[in-house]
Write a protein that holds these residues in place. Sequence first.
Motif, mmCIF file in Angstrom:
data_model
loop_
_atom_site.group_PDB
_atom_site.id
_atom_site.type_symbol
_atom_site.label_atom_id
_atom_site.label_comp_id
_atom_site.label_asym_id
_atom_site.label_seq_id
_atom_site.Cartn_x
_atom_site.Cartn_y
_atom_site.Cartn_z
ATOM 1 N N THR A 1 -1.966 -1.038 -3.321
ATOM 2 C CA THR A 1 -3.363 -0.219 -2.931
ATOM 3 C C THR A 1 -2.978 1.237 -2.741
ATOM 4 O O THR A 1 -2.521 1.511 -1.784
ATOM 5 C CB THR A 1 -4.251 -0.913 -2.041
ATOM 6 N N THR B 1 -9.900 4.540 -1.196
ATOM 7 C CA THR B 1 -8.650 3.699 -1.987
ATOM 8 C C THR B 1 -8.896 4.039 -3.338
ATOM 9 O O THR B 1 -10.107 4.246 -3.903
ATOM 10 C CB THR B 1 -8.649 2.467 -1.394
ATOM 11 N N SER C 1 0.692 -1.246 -0.024
ATOM 12 C CA SER C 1 -0.141 0.115 -0.038
ATOM 13 C C SER C 1 0.857 1.314 -0.025
ATOM 14 O O SER C 1 1.962 1.235 0.355
ATOM 15 C CB SER C 1 -0.906 0.064 1.077
ATOM 16 N N HIS D 1 -6.196 -1.274 -7.379
ATOM 17 C CA HIS D 1 -4.806 -1.463 -7.310
ATOM 18 C C HIS D 1 -3.909 -1.266 -8.646
ATOM 19 O O HIS D 1 -4.420 -1.080 -9.607
ATOM 20 C CB HIS D 1 -4.849 -3.131 -7.247
#
Length: 228
Positions: A147, A134, A67, A137
């Motif tokens: 992410t 978010t 992330s 991906h």
Amino acid sequence: MSLKAKTLPLFDPQLVPVVGVDSHLQAVDAAALAPQALRQRFLSQPEWSPELRAEHQFSERVPSHASVLIPVMMRAEPTVLLTQRTAHLSSHSGQIAFPGGKADASDADAIATALREAHEEVGLEPQFAEVLGTLPHYTTGSAFVVTPVVALISPEVRLCANPDEVAHVFEVPLAFLMDPANHRRHQVEWDGATREWFSMPFQDSQAEWFIWGATAGMLRNFYRFLRA
């Protein structure tokens, strides 16, 4: 230019010619970059698709989840906080990046990974971060499935870079990054395939920061999300 996989660590992306600039696309309006507008965009998301999902793979290792935090600093004119990674790191050394890294088994989710890594790398205390949501991906050529976590950062935050991981910390105006006139396209033939990427070079009082690759790709997706 032709590159072999074994020469990739010596690859200098700044030497690859620019094949286009997207100045024909409309920039995100300044009003849409204000904190409340960003909050509303994540609360009421439009239908959209990311422009970039994966890079040409040059790693044979098993993909790992990671992330990054896209930290939007709540200045009078919002900025995005970026780092330059130290030269000795095993992955993406010396490159411009968001705070972030590989997920740990103890992380509750992708957001927890991003906040933990931001604290470890730049000393960002989680209470100063308002997570908005978010983005899809993004898979890097080094086999990280990343992410991107977007957060508003209080101007009261006090940062302290970890010298083992971060060489420099700097900020770029969000309006600059959300203007496609600053998005440059590059293309190179490598390992039997055409590899393409964006760069967004930014000059400030410290240096010219060459934002490219995965970082520029995720910013391009952020632009597409805000313009959807």
